[in-house]
Structures are given as C-alpha cells and as structure tokens.
Design a protein around this motif. Sequence first.
Motif, PDB file in Angstrom:
ATOM      1  N   ILE A 107      35.779  32.534  36.080  1.00 16.49           N
ATOM      2  CA  ILE A 107      37.076  32.299  35.437  1.00 16.49           C
ATOM      3  C   ILE A 107      37.132  30.877  34.880  1.00 16.49           C
ATOM      4  O   ILE A 107      37.528  30.655  33.730  1.00 16.49           O
ATOM      5  CB  ILE A 107      38.219  32.536  36.446  1.00 16.49           C
ATOM      6  CG1 ILE A 107      38.340  34.025  36.779  1.00 16.49           C
ATOM      7  CG2 ILE A 107      39.547  32.012  35.896  1.00 16.49           C
ATOM      8  CD1 ILE A 107      39.368  34.335  37.837  1.00 16.49           C
ATOM      9  N   ARG A 116      43.436  31.120  32.715  1.00 18.77           N
ATOM     10  CA  ARG A 116      42.828  30.984  34.040  1.00 18.77           C
ATOM     11  C   ARG A 116      43.806  31.175  35.195  1.00 18.77           C
ATOM     12  O   ARG A 116      43.483  31.869  36.157  1.00 18.77           O
ATOM     13  CB  ARG A 116      42.139  29.620  34.154  1.00 18.77           C
ATOM     14  CG  ARG A 116      40.930  29.475  33.255  1.00 18.77           C
ATOM     15  CD  ARG A 116      40.398  28.051  33.271  1.00 18.77           C
ATOM     16  NE  ARG A 116      39.466  27.829  32.162  1.00 18.77           N
ATOM     17  CZ  ARG A 116      38.999  26.646  31.806  1.00 18.77           C
ATOM     18  NH1 ARG A 116      39.383  25.564  32.479  1.00 18.77           N
ATOM     19  NH2 ARG A 116      38.176  26.525  30.792  1.00 18.77           N
ATOM     20  N   ALA A 119      44.351  34.876  35.727  1.00 19.42           N
ATOM     21  CA  ALA A 119      43.171  35.540  36.286  1.00 19.42           C
ATOM     22  C   ALA A 119      43.019  35.230  37.772  1.00 19.42           C
ATOM     23  O   ALA A 119      42.665  36.099  38.572  1.00 19.42           O
ATOM     24  CB  ALA A 119      41.917  35.111  35.518  1.00 19.42           C
ATOM     25  N   ASP A 125      38.289  36.974  40.238  1.00 14.09           N
ATOM     26  CA  ASP A 125      37.007  36.401  40.659  1.00 14.09           C
ATOM     27  C   ASP A 125      36.645  36.784  42.088  1.00 14.09           C
ATOM     28  O   ASP A 125      35.610  36.353  42.602  1.00 14.09           O
ATOM     29  CB  ASP A 125      37.043  34.880  40.525  1.00 14.09           C
ATOM     30  CG  ASP A 125      38.175  34.252  41.334  1.00 14.09           C
ATOM     31  OD1 ASP A 125      39.179  34.951  41.581  1.00 14.09           O
ATOM     32  OD2 ASP A 125      38.060  33.077  41.719  1.00 14.09           O
TER      33      ASP A 125
END
Length: 398
Positions: A107, A116, A119, A125
Amino acid sequence: MAWYWVGGASRRLQKSSLSSSTLYLSRSIFNPLLSTTSHLTPNPNYLKPFRPQYNRFTPIPTLEFFKFDWGFRFVAHISSSVKESKENRSGNGGLGLSPSKSELSWIDLYLPKHARPYAHLARLDKPIGTWLLAWPCMWSITLAASPGHFPDFKMMLLFGCGALLLRGAGCTINDLLDRDIDTKVERTKLRPVASGLLSPFQGLSFLGFQLLLGLGILLQLNNYSRILGASSLLLVFSYPLMKRLTFWPQAYLGLTFNWGALLGWAVVKGSLDPAIVLPLYISGVFWTLVYDTIYAHQDKEDDLRVGVKSTALRFGDSTKEWITGFGIASISSLALSGFNAGIGWPYYAFLAAASGQLAWQIWTVDLSSHADCNRKFVSNKWFGAIIFSGILFGRLSS
C-alpha cells in the motif's frame, strides 16, 4: 617585520582551515551520502549521525530541519518514509532514528498517497482476515457440489470478492466504533481513524461505498440467499460492541465470520440442509474460538488496562486447555458434517492432517510472545486450505 609576516601567515592558515571545515560540514549536512576529502579530520563521534550504513533496502533520508545550539554546532533531524517500529521508538527516545523497513507494505509503495489511509482502513495489506472469512464459504460451496463434480468456480470467485469487501467493511465499522479504545492500545493506535488520518465522516463515507459494492454481489444471488446474506449485517455491525459487554467476543466473531458456511450451501441448493450445514457452521465457530483467542493474547495487557473483555482474559493461564477443547469440537463437527454429506474417504485423510496442524498451533504457541501469537494466528489460512482440499477430493471421489 618578522612579526608582521608571522601574523599574516597565521591569519591565512586560519582562514584556509575555516573554509575547508565549513565546506566539509555543509556538504555532509546537505548530502550525507556524498563522500568528500578534507584537510581536516573531523571528530567521528560528532559526524556519526550523518553517516548511517546504507544498502539498497534503506530509504534515502531527507533533511527536515537544522538549527544552531549554544555551542554553534549544527544539529540535524533525519527522517525517512518508513514508520518507526515500537522497538525503535522506545530505543531512541521516540526519535525514530532507526526506521524499520518491515512495516512498509505494498500500500505504501504503490498506491497514491490519498488512497493509502482507506486501503489501510480496509486492511488490504493484511489478507489473513479475508482468508478466514472466505474459507467457510468455499467449504460449503464445495460440499454442496454434486458427487464426482467440481464446485461452481464462478460462485467461488464471487464469494471471494464478497469476503474481501465484507471483511473490509467490518474493519471500517470496527475502527469507527472503537476509535476511542484504539488510541490507547499499542497495536491499534496508528489505525487511520484512531490516528486522525481519516475523520469519522470520511470513514463512514467509505463504509457506504464498501456496502454498495457488497450489495452488487448480493443481488447476483437467489432470493433465499439474499435474505440470508443481508441478515449477517446485524452480526457485522454489532460485533465491535461485544468486547464491552462480554468476555466472549471471540464466540460472537465466530457466529459472524462463519456465516458463509450457511450462505454457500444456500446459493447452490436454494435452501439449507441442517444435518450438513449446521455442524459445518458450528465447526467454524469453534475454530474461530481457537485462532482468535490466540490472537487476543497479543492485546491482553492493553485490554486489561483499557477495560475491554476477551476470552484471553477470561481463560488466563488455562487458555491452552480451553482452546484444546474448542479444537476437538471443531474437528468432530467437521467429521459429522462430512459423514452426513456422504463425502468420500480422502476427506478424512485431510481432516487428520488438519487436526495435526491445529494441534501444532495449540501445543507450540507461546502466549506471552506477541510475534508467536500472530504467527500461529496467520497459519490458520493453511488449516482452512487443508479442509477445503479434503472436501474437494472427497466430493470428487464420492
């Protein structure tokens, strides 16, 4: 006259030395990677902060500021794009002078900066949560396949996407409701909402987007499955509150995370067969009690201080005895579900292998080690994969 020439030579020597020293110091500050020679030999202890050991995995530092102190020496603060680890923060007085590369994810490396935080909010992630949510769905869809036939791969792909979206939505809900608690827990205080990277309104807007995408997947199912799938949202929205109310939030998570064991069968068959899907669902609940109790031991000190509850606190030193019982109940329920489904013998061979994997987790986990608890928790993706393989080969051979 002699004194005049001596004085002039002395002044020229001082000027030359000062120029060389100033040039070396300025070049070393503004470009610490530049190798240069100087007539002066600087104090190695003084220049040590400007000469870190670099390799190809080390991010290039940037100069944030410099200032003079009363000794007229430059004091520089070096930072990088890597977040400091807990050990670095404690070991360097919070300065983060030794950043850890291990905390970077894809990310941070590849996504645009404004995307980011979202995410990270959806834990994109950290796919282990998606695996744990998806495996019961895959078990059920494969178990519902006709004997000697492969499962519906299109439906499995659809459920995989649904698991990714629903898990992300669950994380968003959890972070919004727990933002006051997350700021007090070491492992969670840097989450986007708790740290202030995203406002609650931004998090709520992102949740609406996630649920809208999830609705698109739900509408592709039959009517019976739509109602069954929509009913799981009650569990998803209420789960974050359970840690405030009961020492058994892990059991409630089990009811939530294994709903796909019911939904997968309903999508293929259009109804539920309680003799098959209920033992499958119950096995998933007990499995969740095993892995999430291990996971909860990472936060038991912070949970105790903050005042939230968990099975890790409830069981204490008896944790291994409790999760051993849950593991036995999970394997027994899986065996009963397979027997009622008339599945072939390969299923039981894989079930024996899965039992060994679960026993390995329980017997070897160091509940006082955060790293080992997380390692055992993440290994449960392989438990799910073994059970899926057993159901697949068992159904093909039946």
